[in-house]
Design a protein around this motif. Sequence first.
Motif, PDB file in Angstrom:
ATOM      1  N   UNK A 106       4.265  12.772-128.279  1.00 28.90           N
ATOM      2  CA  UNK A 106       4.000  12.136-129.445  1.00 28.90           C
ATOM      3  C   UNK A 106       5.208  11.592-129.736  1.00 28.90           C
ATOM      4  N   UNK A 107       5.256  10.450-130.096  1.00 24.91           N
ATOM      5  CA  UNK A 107       6.683   9.414-130.559  1.00 24.91           C
ATOM      6  C   UNK A 107       6.258   8.803-131.946  1.00 24.91           C
ATOM      7  N   UNK A 111       1.281  11.433-141.156  1.00 23.55           N
ATOM      8  CA  UNK A 111       2.256  12.363-140.640  1.00 23.55           C
ATOM      9  C   UNK A 111       3.642  11.602-140.141  1.00 23.55           C
ATOM     10  N   UNK A 112       4.643  12.086-140.758  1.00 27.36           N
ATOM     11  CA  UNK A 112       5.938  11.698-140.081  1.00 27.36           C
ATOM     12  C   UNK A 112       6.568  12.218-139.058  1.00 27.36           C
ATOM     13  N   UNK A 113       7.751  11.712-138.583  1.00 25.45           N
ATOM     14  CA  UNK A 113       8.321  12.459-137.309  1.00 25.45           C
ATOM     15  C   UNK A 113       8.542  13.588-137.626  1.00 25.45           C
ATOM     16  N   UNK A 114       9.200  14.088-138.856  1.00 24.70           N
ATOM     17  CA  UNK A 114       9.565  15.303-139.175  1.00 24.70           C
ATOM     18  C   UNK A 114       8.627  16.427-139.014  1.00 24.70           C
ATOM     19  N   UNK A 115       7.296  16.213-139.114  1.00 27.88           N
ATOM     20  CA  UNK A 115       6.126  17.048-139.195  1.00 27.88           C
ATOM     21  C   UNK A 115       5.488  17.037-137.782  1.00 27.88           C
ATOM     22  N   UNK A 116       5.789  16.273-136.888  1.00 24.04           N
ATOM     23  CA  UNK A 116       5.254  16.336-135.512  1.00 24.04           C
ATOM     24  C   UNK A 116       5.496  17.746-134.709  1.00 24.04           C
ATOM     25  N   UNK A 117       4.404  17.923-134.071  1.00 28.07           N
ATOM     26  CA  UNK A 117       4.480  19.031-133.192  1.00 28.07           C
ATOM     27  C   UNK A 117       5.549  19.010-132.108  1.00 28.07           C
ATOM     28  N   UNK A 118       5.895  20.059-131.580  1.00 33.17           N
ATOM     29  CA  UNK A 118       7.200  19.916-130.471  1.00 33.17           C
ATOM     30  C   UNK A 118       6.282  19.595-129.302  1.00 33.17           C
ATOM     31  N   UNK A 140       1.215   9.417-120.896  1.00 31.51           N
ATOM     32  CA  UNK A 140       0.772   8.795-122.083  1.00 31.51           C
ATOM     33  C   UNK A 140       1.855   9.176-123.266  1.00 31.51           C
ATOM     34  N   UNK A 141       2.012   8.094-124.224  1.00 31.63           N
ATOM     35  CA  UNK A 141       2.709   8.119-125.476  1.00 31.63           C
ATOM     36  C   UNK A 141       1.982   7.937-126.502  1.00 31.63           C
ATOM     37  N   UNK A 142       1.436   8.747-127.458  1.00 33.16           N
ATOM     38  CA  UNK A 142       0.788   8.619-128.736  1.00 33.16           C
ATOM     39  C   UNK A 142       1.697   8.349-129.659  1.00 33.16           C
ATOM     40  N   UNK A 143       1.562   7.342-130.389  1.00 38.05           N
ATOM     41  CA  UNK A 143       2.520   6.978-131.721  1.00 38.05           C
ATOM     42  C   UNK A 143       1.925   7.497-132.798  1.00 38.05           C
ATOM     43  N   UNK A 144       2.508   8.429-133.356  1.00 37.70           N
ATOM     44  CA  UNK A 144       1.880   9.246-134.424  1.00 37.70           C
ATOM     45  C   UNK A 144       1.831   8.696-135.739  1.00 37.70           C
ATOM     46  N   UNK A 145       2.634   7.472-135.967  1.00 40.13           N
ATOM     47  CA  UNK A 145       2.540   6.822-137.258  1.00 40.13           C
ATOM     48  C   UNK A 145       1.888   5.464-137.021  1.00 40.13           C
ATOM     49  N   UNK A 146       1.399   5.287-135.905  1.00 43.42           N
ATOM     50  CA  UNK A 146       0.766   3.865-135.514  1.00 43.42           C
ATOM     51  C   UNK A 146      -0.780   4.194-135.043  1.00 43.42           C
ATOM     52  N   UNK A 147      -1.393   5.249-135.347  1.00 43.50           N
ATOM     53  CA  UNK A 147      -2.567   5.749-135.193  1.00 43.50           C
ATOM     54  C   UNK A 147      -3.299   6.278-136.647  1.00 43.50           C
ATOM     55  N   UNK A 148      -4.580   6.082-136.646  1.00 43.94           N
ATOM     56  CA  UNK A 148      -5.104   6.640-138.136  1.00 43.94           C
ATOM     57  C   UNK A 148      -6.664   7.071-137.627  1.00 43.94           C
ATOM     58  N   UNK A 149      -6.910   8.005-138.434  1.00 43.27           N
ATOM     59  CA  UNK A 149      -8.154   8.853-138.126  1.00 43.27           C
ATOM     60  C   UNK A 149      -8.959   9.283-139.256  1.00 43.27           C
ATOM     61  N   UNK A 150      -9.998   9.728-139.231  1.00 47.95           N
ATOM     62  CA  UNK A 150     -11.045  10.082-140.268  1.00 47.95           C
ATOM     63  C   UNK A 150     -10.225  10.963-141.508  1.00 47.95           C
ATOM     64  N   UNK A 151      -9.391  11.863-141.068  1.00 46.24           N
ATOM     65  CA  UNK A 151      -8.586  12.807-142.009  1.00 46.24           C
ATOM     66  C   UNK A 151      -7.430  13.180-141.372  1.00 46.24           C
ATOM     67  N   UNK A 152      -6.469  13.548-142.288  1.00 47.74           N
ATOM     68  CA  UNK A 152      -5.244  14.006-141.862  1.00 47.74           C
ATOM     69  C   UNK A 152      -5.160  15.189-140.825  1.00 47.74           C
TER      70      UNK A 152
END
Length: 289
Positions: free
Chosen positions: A201-202, A12-19, A172-184
């Motif tokens: 989320x940054x 996911x990219x910044x434009x689609x992050x939740x508020x 805490x700051x979760x870096x949304x494009x520097x984490x990965x998971x089992x699925x989107x």
Amino acid sequence: MAISKISNYTIPTKESYPDNKTDWQPDPGRAVLLIHDMQRYFLNFYDQESELIETLINNLVRLRQWAYQHNIPVVYTAQPYEQPAADRALLNAMWGSGLPASTRDQQKIIDQLAPSENDLVLTKWRYSAFKRSDLLEQMQNWNRDQLIIGGVYAHIGCMVTAVEAFMNDIQPFLVGDAVADFSEEEHRLALKYVSSRCGQVIDTKSLVIDAPNIMTRQWLEQKIQQLIEEDELDPEENLILYGLDSLRIMQFASELKGQGINVSFEELGRNPSLSNWWSLVDARQRIAG
């Protein structure tokens, strides 16, 4: 119960992050960077040639370099292999016996993110990096109250660590494009939970946007000294004569790319000297800037 092969998906990219519910801002003077479980064992469940893994690793490399440049402590977690069943306790029911003895070499952090001698590597026992570790005490000793989190897996260890940081009055700051998971879907679950319940989320670019502009010849010299494990070097000498090999040149090219400096492996290998590399890096970062 074990982890299955993970299908590729688009980070996911910044434009689609939740508020975000809060307006906290990362402060290098207050922050610690946590690189979570980036061990060969866990990355092997992905397609190593996928854009997902390339993006993850490049962004973590950028974050780490930003941390080094701003004197931000860098902390790693790494799960041990061959844990006794009694030690794993309830984890056995969810995930089985953990990393077997045959994966001993795979417990290492991937080469692109290999910890430096000044980084802290914590043994990871549970989902949270705080559990059965001295992370909280270390952060208190450093007088740091922000934790920037990247790595795998987003909705398990990364998210739960963010929750526990929040419970200990650490932002805490979760870096949304520097984490990965089992699925989107699970990746976005983590972003949603952190942004609405415990943190911010940054994205990588917003955090390290000034990193290429502060890259200096001194930084490059120190980096080369790490690559060749030499304290002194002739800036005009061919680095191959110091023991530099093609794998490390390739890794360095990847690191530069992660910071927005597009110098290819072929360009670095054509004339591998400090002076030539600095000419290339300086010219490309001026273009990037």
